[in-house]
Design an enzyme around this catalytic site. Structure first.
Site, PDB file in Angstrom:
ATOM      1  N   LYS A 161      29.715 -50.020  15.727  1.00 39.38           N
ATOM      2  CA  LYS A 161      29.667 -49.426  17.227  1.00 39.38           C
ATOM      3  C   LYS A 161      28.975 -50.418  18.082  1.00 39.38           C
ATOM      4  O   LYS A 161      28.877 -50.105  19.161  1.00 39.38           O
ATOM      5  CB  LYS A 161      29.823 -47.932  17.563  1.00 39.38           C
ATOM      6  CG  LYS A 161      30.858 -47.297  16.953  1.00 39.38           C
ATOM      7  CD  LYS A 161      30.699 -45.833  17.330  1.00 39.38           C
ATOM      8  CE  LYS A 161      31.835 -44.878  17.060  1.00 39.38           C
ATOM      9  NZ  LYS A 161      31.820 -43.541  17.413  1.00 39.38           N
ATOM     10  N   ARG A 194      39.834 -36.067  22.607  1.00 37.38           N
ATOM     11  CA  ARG A 194      40.135 -36.606  23.941  1.00 37.38           C
ATOM     12  C   ARG A 194      41.734 -36.753  24.103  1.00 37.38           C
ATOM     13  O   ARG A 194      42.346 -36.641  25.270  1.00 37.38           O
ATOM     14  CB  ARG A 194      39.569 -37.738  24.491  1.00 37.38           C
ATOM     15  CG  ARG A 194      37.877 -37.564  24.371  1.00 37.38           C
ATOM     16  CD  ARG A 194      37.453 -38.780  24.753  1.00 37.38           C
ATOM     17  NE  ARG A 194      37.673 -39.959  23.624  1.00 37.38           N
ATOM     18  CZ  ARG A 194      36.756 -40.627  23.235  1.00 37.38           C
ATOM     19  NH1 ARG A 194      35.760 -41.090  23.889  1.00 37.38           N
ATOM     20  NH2 ARG A 194      37.029 -41.523  22.285  1.00 37.38           N
ATOM     21  N   HIS A 204      30.629 -35.246  25.800  1.00 37.76           N
ATOM     22  CA  HIS A 204      29.700 -34.723  24.510  1.00 37.76           C
ATOM     23  C   HIS A 204      29.111 -33.352  24.868  1.00 37.76           C
ATOM     24  O   HIS A 204      29.042 -32.503  23.973  1.00 37.76           O
ATOM     25  CB  HIS A 204      28.516 -35.771  24.143  1.00 37.76           C
ATOM     26  CG  HIS A 204      28.994 -36.986  23.597  1.00 37.76           C
ATOM     27  ND1 HIS A 204      28.714 -38.284  23.770  1.00 37.76           N
ATOM     28  CD2 HIS A 204      29.997 -37.156  22.608  1.00 37.76           C
ATOM     29  CE1 HIS A 204      29.263 -39.148  23.362  1.00 37.76           C
ATOM     30  NE2 HIS A 204      29.957 -38.648  22.275  1.00 37.76           N
ATOM     31  N   SER A 206      31.645 -43.423  25.339  1.00 41.39           N
ATOM     32  CA  SER A 206      30.428 -44.088  25.167  1.00 41.39           C
ATOM     33  C   SER A 206      30.552 -45.485  25.206  1.00 41.39           C
ATOM     34  O   SER A 206      29.866 -46.007  26.121  1.00 41.39           O
ATOM     35  CB  SER A 206      29.594 -43.562  24.076  1.00 41.39           C
ATOM     36  OG  SER A 206      29.182 -42.506  24.073  1.00 41.39           O
TER      37      SER A 206
END
Length: 163
Positions: free
Chosen positions: A41, A91, A17, A129
């Site tokens: 999440k 990514r 990030h 994360s």
């Protein structure tokens, strides 16, 4: 003034990030980091904790960076911020497929706000994360994925009891 919004849950903020924030801040006059909640999440940190964490971590990055909480439709938030672009990090191919679909939907909502994709630095591409939290929950070392202060935040949270 060119304004971009970089949205995310940042739970916790990772080196990936920070790489996107650092690079994105050089592309625009102002970068607004939008911290939001995605209940699917299962966040480890509250929105307030994540806001404080992100503000601390971006404090030394050059450029005009603001960290703001939001809980609305991304395009509504971007419009409120006066953004001309949404900044997204990629990514892998799986990220691209999801982000491509989101960019198309966002374009239908407001075709005056562009989506700009930045590829994550190769050394940071595997970092997510969700995986950082999983490694930490099982007692693994997360120092290669987050700053020392964030690693301490995660350890402190887990030592104090996880959600």
């Amino acid at each position: 003034m060119k304004v971009a919004v970089y949205p995310g849950t940042f739970d916790p903020i990772t080196l990936g990030h920070l790489d996107i924030i650092r690079r994105g801040a050089h592309l625009v006059d102002k970068l607004v980091v939008g911290v939001t909640t995605n209940p699917s999440k299962e966040p480890m940190f509250s929105v307030e904790e994540r806001l404080a964490m992100v503000k601390r971590e971006v404090a030394d990055i050059s450029g005009h960076i603001e960290v703001v909480e939001f809980g609305s439709l991304l395009m509504d938030f971007a419009e409120q911020q006066g953004a001309t672009a949404i900044l997204r990090g990629l990514r892998a191919v799986a990220d691209f497929e999801y982000e491509f679909q989101m960019a198309g939907m966002n374009q239908k909502l407001n075709d005056e706000i562009e989506t700009v994709f930045l590829m994550a630095d190769v050394s940071l591409q595997p970092i997510a994360s969700k995986l950082v939290k999983e490694i930490a929950r099982f007692g693994g070392c997360i120092d290669k994925f987050v700053t020392p202060a964030v690693a301490a935040d995660v350890r402190g949270h887990l030592d104090g009891g996880s959600r």
